[in-house]
Motif scaffolding. Structure first.
Motif, PDB file in Angstrom:
ATOM      1  N   THR A  23       0.856  -1.187   0.000  1.00  0.00           N
ATOM      2  CA  THR A  23       0.000   0.000   0.000  1.00  0.00           C
ATOM      3  C   THR A  23       0.890   1.234   0.000  1.00  0.00           C
ATOM      4  O   THR A  23       1.932   1.247   0.657  1.00  0.00           O
ATOM      5  N   GLY A  24       0.469   2.264  -0.710  1.00  0.00           N
ATOM      6  CA  GLY A  24       1.227   3.505  -0.756  1.00  0.00           C
ATOM      7  C   GLY A  24       0.311   4.709  -0.713  1.00  0.00           C
ATOM      8  O   GLY A  24      -0.832   4.651  -1.172  1.00  0.00           O
ATOM      9  N   VAL A  25       0.825   5.781  -0.167  1.00  0.00           N
ATOM     10  CA  VAL A  25       0.093   7.046  -0.062  1.00  0.00           C
ATOM     11  C   VAL A  25       1.019   8.162  -0.505  1.00  0.00           C
ATOM     12  O   VAL A  25       2.232   8.095  -0.292  1.00  0.00           O
ATOM     13  N   ASP A  26       0.459   9.189  -1.111  1.00  0.00           N
ATOM     14  CA  ASP A  26       1.229  10.398  -1.398  1.00  0.00           C
ATOM     15  C   ASP A  26       0.291  11.597  -1.330  1.00  0.00           C
ATOM     16  O   ASP A  26      -0.897  11.475  -1.633  1.00  0.00           O
ATOM     17  N   VAL A  31       0.976  12.886  -7.566  1.00  0.00           N
ATOM     18  CA  VAL A  31       0.568  12.052  -6.434  1.00  0.00           C
ATOM     19  C   VAL A  31       0.165  10.644  -6.861  1.00  0.00           C
ATOM     20  O   VAL A  31       0.376   9.686  -6.115  1.00  0.00           O
ATOM     21  N   HIS A  78       3.423   8.738  -7.565  1.00  0.00           N
ATOM     22  CA  HIS A  78       4.179   8.577  -6.323  1.00  0.00           C
ATOM     23  C   HIS A  78       3.534   7.555  -5.391  1.00  0.00           C
ATOM     24  O   HIS A  78       4.234   6.738  -4.779  1.00  0.00           O
ATOM     25  N   ALA A  79       2.213   7.578  -5.281  1.00  0.00           N
ATOM     26  CA  ALA A  79       1.533   6.581  -4.452  1.00  0.00           C
ATOM     27  C   ALA A  79       1.734   5.192  -5.036  1.00  0.00           C
ATOM     28  O   ALA A  79       1.948   4.217  -4.303  1.00  0.00           O
ATOM     29  N   ASN A 138       5.185   4.049  -4.113  1.00  0.00           N
ATOM     30  CA  ASN A 138       5.214   3.636  -2.702  1.00  0.00           C
ATOM     31  C   ASN A 138       4.590   2.252  -2.525  1.00  0.00           C
ATOM     32  O   ASN A 138       5.109   1.423  -1.782  1.00  0.00           O
ATOM     33  N   ASP A 159      10.746   2.840   0.558  1.00  0.00           N
ATOM     34  CA  ASP A 159       9.661   3.760   0.239  1.00  0.00           C
ATOM     35  C   ASP A 159      10.198   4.896  -0.613  1.00  0.00           C
ATOM     36  O   ASP A 159      11.392   4.946  -0.920  1.00  0.00           O
ATOM     37  N   VAL A 176      -4.927   2.762  -8.129  1.00  0.00           N
ATOM     38  CA  VAL A 176      -4.685   4.086  -7.537  1.00  0.00           C
ATOM     39  C   VAL A 176      -6.017   4.795  -7.353  1.00  0.00           C
ATOM     40  O   VAL A 176      -6.825   4.859  -8.281  1.00  0.00           O
ATOM     41  N   ALA A 182      -4.323  14.091  -2.869  1.00  0.00           N
ATOM     42  CA  ALA A 182      -3.787  12.902  -2.214  1.00  0.00           C
ATOM     43  C   ALA A 182      -4.085  11.703  -3.107  1.00  0.00           C
ATOM     44  O   ALA A 182      -4.986  11.741  -3.948  1.00  0.00           O
ATOM     45  N   ILE A 187      -3.970   7.172  -2.866  1.00  0.00           N
ATOM     46  CA  ILE A 187      -3.739   5.918  -2.146  1.00  0.00           C
ATOM     47  C   ILE A 187      -3.624   4.840  -3.218  1.00  0.00           C
ATOM     48  O   ILE A 187      -4.424   4.820  -4.162  1.00  0.00           O
TER      49      ILE A 187
END
Length: 167
Positions: A14-17, A51, A54-55, A58, A68, A108, A157, A159
């Motif tokens: 899982t990734g967040v930005d 974002v 990038h997410a 991640n 990360d 995403v 944002a 995810i």
């Protein structure tokens, strides 16, 4: 030391930005999902501020147990200034390949009031997929009903979830 999952044939990450919008009147372009969004307010960032990309990075790094975004593309690396989401996704894909992982898929979810993603969703999915050598990418979006910094229009944002597997 391994985390006990190193030999697993599948892994999920899982990734967040999050990025704030650039100051009003800034000439910074909005980069989102590896695409330019003319007429939309750009986001701040050491790189291109994408974002979605990038997410996804991640999430892929997490799935491959490769660190990360900060550890791979840290702001302390001047050569990463202005790096594109495409370049970052390509680099993460090469790291995964080097660690003997293949990308199964990446999903995403964007969170923000703007831009409207629907009209360019397929284009975003295709651009991100191309950066990942044809891996399956899906993109969705939510507005957050006017709540929080994304709801107030202060930034964007994203995810992401990614699945990797052994070839």
């Amino acid at each position: 030391m391994t985390n006990g999952l190193a030999g697993a044939p599948f892994r999920v990450g899982t990734g967040v930005d999050v990025h704030a919008y650039a100051a009003a009147g800034s000439d910074r372009l909005l980069m989102l999902g590896c695409l330019e969004w003319p007429g939309e307010r750009g986001t701040e960032g050491h790189s291109d501020g994408d974002v979605a990309a990038h997410a996804a990075c991640n999430a892929l790094l997490s799935a491959g147990a490769l660190g990360d975004l900060g550890s791979v593309f840290g702001t302390d690396r001047p050569e990463m200034a202005g790096a594109s989401g495409v370049q970052m996704l390509q680099h993460v894909r090469s790291l995964l390949t080097g660690a003997e992982w293949q990308i199964g898929n990446v999903a995403v979810q964007l969170v923000g009031q703007r831009p409207r993603v629907g009209p360019r969703r397929q284009e975003m999915e295709a651009a991100m997929s191309a950066a990942l050598a044809g891996a399956s990418v899906s993109v969705s979006a939510a507005t957050s009903d006017g709540l929080g910094f994304t709801g107030r229009g202060e930034g964007l944002a994203a995810i992401a979830t990614a699945l990797v597997h052994r070839p």
